[in-house]
Design an enzyme around this catalytic site. Structure first.
Site, PDB file in Angstrom:
ATOM      1  N   ASP A  36     -35.906 -13.169   8.482  1.00  0.00           N
ATOM      2  CA  ASP A  36     -36.852 -13.802   9.426  1.00  0.00           C
ATOM      3  C   ASP A  36     -35.883 -14.782  10.028  1.00  0.00           C
ATOM      4  O   ASP A  36     -35.056 -15.690   9.190  1.00  0.00           O
ATOM      5  CB  ASP A  36     -37.534 -14.953   7.982  1.00  0.00           C
ATOM      6  CG  ASP A  36     -38.956 -15.348   8.139  1.00  0.00           C
ATOM      7  OD1 ASP A  36     -40.332 -15.054   8.329  1.00  0.00           O
ATOM      8  OD2 ASP A  36     -39.017 -15.966   9.433  1.00  0.00           O
ATOM      9  N   ILE A  37     -36.631 -15.171  10.755  1.00  0.00           N
ATOM     10  CA  ILE A  37     -36.550 -15.749  12.176  1.00  0.00           C
ATOM     11  C   ILE A  37     -36.794 -17.477  11.835  1.00  0.00           C
ATOM     12  O   ILE A  37     -37.439 -17.397  11.238  1.00  0.00           O
ATOM     13  CB  ILE A  37     -36.315 -16.058  13.166  1.00  0.00           C
ATOM     14  CG1 ILE A  37     -36.258 -14.663  13.866  1.00  0.00           C
ATOM     15  CG2 ILE A  37     -35.509 -17.058  14.445  1.00  0.00           C
ATOM     16  CD1 ILE A  37     -35.402 -14.389  15.218  1.00  0.00           C
ATOM     17  N   GLU A  88     -42.371 -11.785  13.273  1.00  0.00           N
ATOM     18  CA  GLU A  88     -40.418 -12.338  13.346  1.00  0.00           C
ATOM     19  C   GLU A  88     -39.983 -11.797  11.954  1.00  0.00           C
ATOM     20  O   GLU A  88     -39.225 -12.675  11.125  1.00  0.00           O
ATOM     21  CB  GLU A  88     -40.607 -14.201  13.778  1.00  0.00           C
ATOM     22  CG  GLU A  88     -40.087 -15.076  12.114  1.00  0.00           C
ATOM     23  CD  GLU A  88     -41.545 -15.646  11.495  1.00  0.00           C
ATOM     24  OE1 GLU A  88     -42.456 -14.022  11.852  1.00  0.00           O
ATOM     25  OE2 GLU A  88     -41.350 -16.075  10.716  1.00  0.00           O
TER      26      GLU A  88
HETATM   27  N1  LIG Z   1     -43.490 -15.167  20.041  1.00  0.00           N
HETATM   28  C1  LIG Z   1     -43.717 -14.241  19.134  1.00  0.00           C
HETATM   29  N2  LIG Z   1     -44.217 -15.178  18.439  1.00  0.00           N
HETATM   30  C2  LIG Z   1     -44.804 -15.035  17.427  1.00  0.00           C
HETATM   31  C3  LIG Z   1     -44.705 -13.201  17.231  1.00  0.00           C
HETATM   32  N3  LIG Z   1     -45.351 -12.564  15.462  1.00  0.00           N
HETATM   33  C4  LIG Z   1     -45.099 -14.027  14.854  1.00  0.00           C
HETATM   34  N4  LIG Z   1     -44.831 -15.232  15.692  1.00  0.00           N
HETATM   35  C5  LIG Z   1     -45.067 -16.836  15.518  1.00  0.00           C
HETATM   36  O1  LIG Z   1     -43.894 -16.677  14.859  1.00  0.00           O
HETATM   37  C6  LIG Z   1     -44.069 -17.422  13.893  1.00  0.00           C
HETATM   38  C7  LIG Z   1     -43.572 -17.930  12.213  1.00  0.00           C
HETATM   39  O2  LIG Z   1     -44.596 -18.827  11.898  1.00  0.00           O
HETATM   40  P1  LIG Z   1     -43.773 -19.531  10.517  1.00  0.00           P
HETATM   41  O3  LIG Z   1     -44.239 -18.635   9.450  1.00  0.00           O
HETATM   42  O4  LIG Z   1     -44.115 -20.467  10.078  1.00  0.00           O
HETATM   43  O5  LIG Z   1     -42.370 -19.895  10.382  1.00  0.00           O
HETATM   44  P2  LIG Z   1     -40.921 -20.354  10.756  1.00  0.00           P
HETATM   45  O6  LIG Z   1     -42.001 -21.319  12.224  1.00  0.00           O
HETATM   46  O7  LIG Z   1     -40.218 -19.199  11.435  1.00  0.00           O
HETATM   47  O8  LIG Z   1     -40.540 -20.983   9.570  1.00  0.00           O
HETATM   48  P3  LIG Z   1     -39.466 -20.556   8.647  1.00  0.00           P
HETATM   49  O9  LIG Z   1     -39.899 -18.973   8.616  1.00  0.00           O
HETATM   50  O10 LIG Z   1     -40.121 -21.115   6.901  1.00  0.00           O
HETATM   51  O11 LIG Z   1     -38.251 -21.100   9.259  1.00  0.00           O
HETATM   52  C8  LIG Z   1     -46.037 -18.220  14.107  1.00  0.00           C
HETATM   53  O12 LIG Z   1     -45.598 -19.310  15.183  1.00  0.00           O
HETATM   54  C9  LIG Z   1     -46.320 -16.905  14.744  1.00  0.00           C
HETATM   55  O13 LIG Z   1     -47.325 -17.007  15.399  1.00  0.00           O
HETATM   56  C10 LIG Z   1     -44.638 -12.857  18.110  1.00  0.00           C
HETATM   57  O14 LIG Z   1     -44.907 -10.772  18.023  1.00  0.00           O
HETATM   58  N5  LIG Z   1     -44.364 -12.963  18.887  1.00  0.00           N
END
Ligand SMILES: Nc1nc2c(ncn2[C@@H]2O[C@H](COP(=O)(O)OP(=O)(O)OP(=O)(O)O)[C@@H](O)[C@H]2O)c(=O)[nH]1
Length: 437
Positions: free
Chosen positions: A175-176, A218
């Site tokens: 997970d990013i 992500e």
């Molecule tokens: N650009 C883009 N963003 C995405 C996609 N799928 C999910 N996201 C974003 O990924 C983000 C995931 O955020 P969170 O689950 O809060 O986690 P995080 O900010 O990575 O924080 P941690 O995982 O706790 O380190 C959200 O803002 C989603 O909108 C996609 O296909 N494209």
């Protein structure tokens, strides 16, 4: 139809002269022709050669054309290969029987070469379309790697194989870190570019036969067949380092480069008992631990369940206790680009919409209503972050993960701290709002 591709056609007929004619007519057209004089021989050829289309005689000694057709259509790999029946019989019932058995077409002998060739082209065109659609259904549209369904499908097969051969196998969940901030700071398109580049880096760091998939926004997963714990850890650590070192160009004109890190949870298959569901769950728990221990790290699954809830409750993360208990107004105001009035409105909305969430979540948990519970917790997680209630955000994120994993023991543990923190946040909002009056 791909005109440059050299297609392999298998002609099956007990009449040698027909086979010779077919070899000539089809060879002239650029096809690679394989021949078999019986169903048994055809099965041998199919074992060794990749065949794109089969011409099958209806009446043969040994395995008949229809029996052969039945075998082909029941085969796990060959079932998609088009089959054109070739027969001297123009009996309507035979034609219907062959088509109902799964033949793609039926041509009577003696055949007219240009008609047969046209029908072969049609069948191959349809095959290409089918393969294209199948590939699309298995591919994540953004990154081009496998989507969740295709990942699960292949990983399940690899796990069955590992059980049969008693080979080790590892599953990683990735997970990013703070990906939301990438979207927030650089825009969604830049976020997409990071995801594409991230997928490329994973593919670069792992072997061709490792199964890589995008399993969520992500989130990515890797199934490493025939891989020991040590090697899986080395591979994941190599990926983690490579990601941390990378600078991803997200905007040509502004020369904007983004750096991200990745947290990785790893679980190991153990003999007969392993299942994809179990391994993903363990990898997810380790991923959670990696996030909770500061991110940008690899964690191997150990018996961590019991520790997690205590960790979260006992831990005092970098979130400061300011004058408004439970909320960090700076973060909240920052989220709305410094607009304090808007932030105050959001606080009011949060208060009105979420003050009864503890009871609602508890009710959903006790009535075992997983979708309702998931919805409530997920929403609360999102809004907590918006109002700068970061401790509540961390706790609801953990609860959200537990609900997604349907891990009842964990969400029973996590519910109380969430409820207590929500009370604190509501109190903090009251203080903040009254201070503004
Ligand atoms: N650009 C883009 N963003 C995405 C996609 N799928 C999910 N996201 C974003 O990924 C983000 C995931 O955020 P969170 O689950 O809060 O986690 P995080 O900010 O990575 O924080 P941690 O995982 O706790 O380190 C959200 O803002 C989603 O909108 C996609 O296909 N494209």
């Amino acid at each position: 139809m791909d005109t440059k591709k050299k297609y392999n056609i298998l002609a099956v007929d007990d009449a040698k002269d027909t086979l010779m004619l077919l070899e000539f007519d089809l060879g002239e057209e650029g096809y690679q022709v394989f021949t078999a004089e019986s169903g048994e021989q055809a099965l041998e050829v199919l074992e060794e050669q990749s065949i794109d289309l089969i011409l099958l005689d209806m009446y043969m000694p040994g395995i008949s054309g229809l029996e052969m057709l039945h075998k082909l259509k029941a085969h796990p790999i060959i079932f998609n290969t088009p089959v054109i029946m070739l027969s001297a019989s123009d009996d309507e019932d035979q034609i219907v029987a062959a088509l109902e058995f799964g033949a793609d077409d039926y041509v009577t002998k003696p055949y007219i070469p240009k008609v047969l060739l046209a029908r072969i082209r049609t069948s191959l065109r349809l095959l290409e379309k089918t393969l294209e659609l199948e590939s699309l259904a298995k591919t994540d549209f953004l990154t081009g790697i496998r989507n969740r369904g295709a990942f699960e499908d292949l990983a399940s097969k690899a796990i069955s194989q590992a059980k049969r051969s008693n080979h080790p196998l590892a599953v990683a969940m990735l997970d990013i870190d703070f990906f939301k901030a990438v979207n927030d700071n650089y825009g969604h398109d830049a976020g997409d570019k990071v995801l594409v580049e991230f997928a490329d880096i994973i593919c670069d760091c792992f072997r061709d036969n490792d199964i890589i998939g995008r399993v969520g926004g992500e989130e990515f997963a890797i199934c490493m067949a025939n891989t020991s714990a040590e090697n899986a850890l080395i591979a994941c650590e190599r990926l983690r380092e490579r990601v941390a070192r990378s600078e991803i160009q997200v905007d040509d004109s502004k020369d904007a480069k983004v750096s991200v890190t990745v947290s990785i949870g790893l679980s190991l298959g153990r003999g007969d008992e392993m299942s994809l569901e179990g391994l993903l769950k363990e990898a997810d728990l380790s991923l959670y631990q990696a996030k909770h221990s500061g991110r940008n790290q690899v964690k191997l699954y150990q018996e961590i369940n019991a520790v997690i809830a205590d960790d979260i409750v006992d831990e005092s993360p970098e979130i400061s206790e300011d004058e408004y208990p439970g909320i960090d107004a700076d973060i909240g105001i920052g989220n709305v680009l410094g607009d304090e009035d808007l932030f105050a409105e959001i606080l009011v909305m949060f208060y009105e919409d979420h003050s009864k969430d503890s009871e609602k979540i508890q009710q959903a948990i006790s009535s075992d209503d997983q979708p309702a519970c998931k919805h409530l917790v997920h929403t609360l997680k999102g809004v907590s972050c918006s109002v700068g209630a970061m401790q509540l955000f961390e706790l609801t994120k953990a609860l959200d993960d537990a609900v997604s994993l349907e891990d009842k023991a964990r969400y029973q543990q996590l519910y109380q701290p969430v409820a207590a923190e929500l009370v604190k946040v509501l109190g903090g909002i009251e203080v903040r709002l009254s201070a503004q009056l």
